[in-house]
Design a protein around this motif. Structure first.
Motif, short mmCIF file in Angstrom:
data_model
loop_
_atom_site.label_atom_id
_atom_site.label_comp_id
_atom_site.label_asym_id
_atom_site.label_seq_id
_atom_site.Cartn_x
_atom_site.Cartn_y
_atom_site.Cartn_z
N ALA A 46 0.84 -1.20 0.00
CA ALA A 46 0.00 0.00 0.00
C ALA A 46 0.87 1.24 0.00
CB ALA A 46 -0.92 0.00 1.22
N VAL A 48 2.05 4.93 -0.04
CA VAL A 48 1.42 6.16 0.43
C VAL A 48 1.91 7.30 -0.46
CG1 VAL A 48 1.05 7.71 2.36
CG2 VAL A 48 1.44 5.27 2.77
N LEU A 71 -3.00 4.04 6.47
CA LEU A 71 -3.25 3.52 5.14
C LEU A 71 -2.81 2.07 5.00
CD1 LEU A 71 -2.39 6.62 2.95
CD2 LEU A 71 -4.64 5.69 3.48
N SER A 352 -8.86 6.32 -2.21
CA SER A 352 -8.40 5.92 -0.88
C SER A 352 -7.03 5.30 -1.04
CB SER A 352 -9.37 4.92 -0.25
OG SER A 352 -8.97 4.58 1.07
N GLY A 353 -5.99 5.96 -0.49
CA GLY A 353 -4.62 5.51 -0.76
C GLY A 353 -4.35 5.65 -2.23
N ASN A 354 -4.11 4.50 -2.91
CA ASN A 354 -3.92 4.53 -4.36
C ASN A 354 -5.04 3.81 -5.10
OD1 ASN A 354 -3.40 1.86 -3.81
ND2 ASN A 354 -1.24 1.92 -4.42
#
Length: 392
Positions: A46, A48, A71, A352-354
Motif C-alpha cells: 500500500a 502512500v 493507510l 483511498s490511498g492509491n
C-alpha cells in the motif's frame, strides 16, 4: 487526468503488511474458512503517495507517520473484508473501521463465526439482520422512489454499524406515510431528523476541469480505456450522450458516449486519439496521485476527493449503498462521506490511498463550514460500459 504528454508521478512512501495463514486445530469447515479469511491475503503493498500527506494532515489531523500507519491498516482491512464476505456468505452483516485504529469490526448473524473472528484478532458484533436482509429492505424503498421521488425524505442508506436502514426526514409524518406505502418492514428501518440537503455539485478535474458544450463545468473522475481508446468517467448529471467535452483552453477532448441520471449518476467520455489516459489524479498541490486499482475501502477508511472548484479534500467513508433524493430524482447505490465539496467538483475523483473509489455525485454544505458528499462507486461504471481503469 487526461494529458497529452506523460507526466512524472509524485514520490511515495512504500508500506506493506504480511500476515501468516493459520487455522485453529479441530475447527469445523465453516470456522476454518473464516479463520483463513482473517489471514488469507498475501502481502498487501500500500504505497502512500506523498501528494496525499498535506491534505490528510489538514483535513484529518494525521501526521505523515500516522497516515502511513493508517493507510497500511486500511489496505489490510480491505483485503480481509473481501475474504470474510466470501467466507461468511449469508451470515455477513458488514464491517467497518473506527477513527481510533484499523482493526476491522465485523458484523455477523452467527455467534460461532463471531468467536472465530475474535480469536483471529478482529472485532465482532453479533446482530439480528444480515446485510442481504438490510439491502433488500433498502431495495424496497428504492423501488418505491422510482415511481415518485419522496418529498421531505432526502436520503436513506444501510447503516452497517447500527444494523438498520436509516431514513433521513424533514417531515416525519410524510416520511412514515411513504414508508407505509413502500411495503418495507418497519422493524428494519430507523427514521432520523435530516442532516443533509444534497444537490448535484455542478456549476452550469482524475480532478481536472472540463467543460460540457462549452458552457457547464465539471471534473474528470478517472481516465479509462475502451478497446484501446482513451477516455474518462464522470458524473451522469454533467452531460448527456452526444454532449461535447473540452479542456479549459477550449481544446476538444471528446464526446459523451453514455450517461445516466437520475437512477445512477455516471457517464463516460470517449476522448480523441491525441489524448492519453494517464493513471493519475490531480492533488492540486503541484503533484499527482497514481491510481493502482479500485479495491473498495471499508467503512471508516480515509478517502480524498479531487475537484476543479475546491481542489483536494479528505475525510472518511461513512456508509455504502445510500439513496439520495435530489430534486431531479432519486440516485441509488451512492457512498456517503464526510468530505466537503462544492458546485463544479461534480464528477471528480474519490480515492483511498492509491485505490480509485468513485466519482463525485452531490452533497450538502461546503468547504468553508464542512459538508457531506456522495460518490458513485467506480466499479459499477466500469462494468456498465465495459471500460478498463487506467492504472500505474
Amino acid at each position: 487526468m487526461l494529458r497529452r504528454h506523460k507526466a512524472v508521478a509524485a514520490g511515495s512512501l512504500a508500506i506493506a503488511a504480511l500476515v501468516a495463514t493459520v487455522a485453529p486445530a479441530g475447527a469445523s469447515t465453516n470456522e476454518t474458512a473464516i479463520a483463513r479469511a482473517m489471514t488469507a491475503h498475501q502481502e498487501v503493498a500500500a504505497p502512500v503517495p506523498a501528494a496525499l500527506l498535506p491534505a490528510l494532515r489538514r483535513d484529518l489531523g494525521l501526521t505523515p507517520q500516522a497516515a502511513a500507519t493508517r493507510l497500511a491498516g486500511e489496505a489490510r482491512a480491505a483485503a480481509t473484508q473481501e475474504a470474510l464476505k466470501r467466507a461468511l456468505g449469508n451470515r455477513w452483516a458488514g464491517a467497518w473501521l473506527t477513527d481510533a485504529d484499523t482493526t476491522l469490526t465485523v458484523a455477523t448473524t452467527d455467534p460461532a463465526a463471531a468467536r472465530t473472528i475474535v480469536a483471529g484478532g478482529g472485532r465482532a458484533r453479533v446482530v439480528r439482520n444480515s446485510l442481504a436482509t438490510l439491502d433488500r429492505a433498502k431495495a424496497t424503498l428504492d423501488k418505491a422512489a422510482r415511481t415518485a421521488t419522496p418529498k421531505n425524505t432526502p436520503l436513506w442508506y444501510v447503516d452497517q454499524a447500527a444494523n438498520s436502514v436509516v431514513v433521513q426526514s424533514t417531515d416525519t409524518n410524510r416520511t412514515k406515510d411513504f414508508l407505509a406505502r413502500s411495503g418495507v418492514d418497519h422493524v428494519l428501518v430507523r427514521v432520523v431528523r435530516a442532516s443533509d440537503a444534497p444537490r448535484p455539485l455542478a456549476d452550469l478535474r482524475g480532478g481536472d476541469a472540463y467543460y460540457i458544450n462549452s458552457a457547464a463545468r465539471c471534473s474528470i473522475g478517472f481516465p479509462v480505456t475502451q478497446n484501446g481508446q482513451p477516455g474518462f468517467v464522470s458524473a451522469g448529471h454533467c452531460g448527456q450522450a452526444g454532449s461535447s467535452a473540452a479542456a479549459p483552453d477550449g481544446t476538444s477532448i471528446g464526446t459523451f458516449q453514455g450517461s445516466t441520471f437520475p437512477g445512477n449518476d455516471y457517464s463516460w467520455v470517449q476522448a480523441d486519439t491525441s489524448w492519453t489516459a494517464q493513471p493519475q489524479v490531480n492533488n492540486y498541490a503541484g503533484g499527482t496521485v497514481t491510481v493502482s486499482g479500485s479495491a473498495v475501502a471499508p467503512i471508516g477508511s480515509t478517502v480524498c476527493r479531487s475537484g476543479s472548484t475546491t481542489g483536494w479534500r479528505c475525510g472518511r467513508v461513512q456508509q455504502f449503498n445510500a439513496t439520495v433524493n435530489y430534486a431531479q430524482g432519486s440516485v441509488f447505490g451512492l457512498t456517503r462521506t464526510s468530505v466537503c465539496a462544492e458546485p463544479g467538483d461534480s464528477g471528480g475523483s474519490f480515492i483511498s490511498g492509491n485505490q480509485a473509489q468513485g466519482v463525485t455525485s452531490g452533497g450538502s454544505g461546503n468547504c468553508t463550514v464542512g459538508g457531506t458528499t456522495y460518490f458513485q462507486p467506480v466499479n459499477p461504471i466500469l462494468q456498465a460500459y465495459g471500460l478498463t481503469l487506467a492504472t500505474g
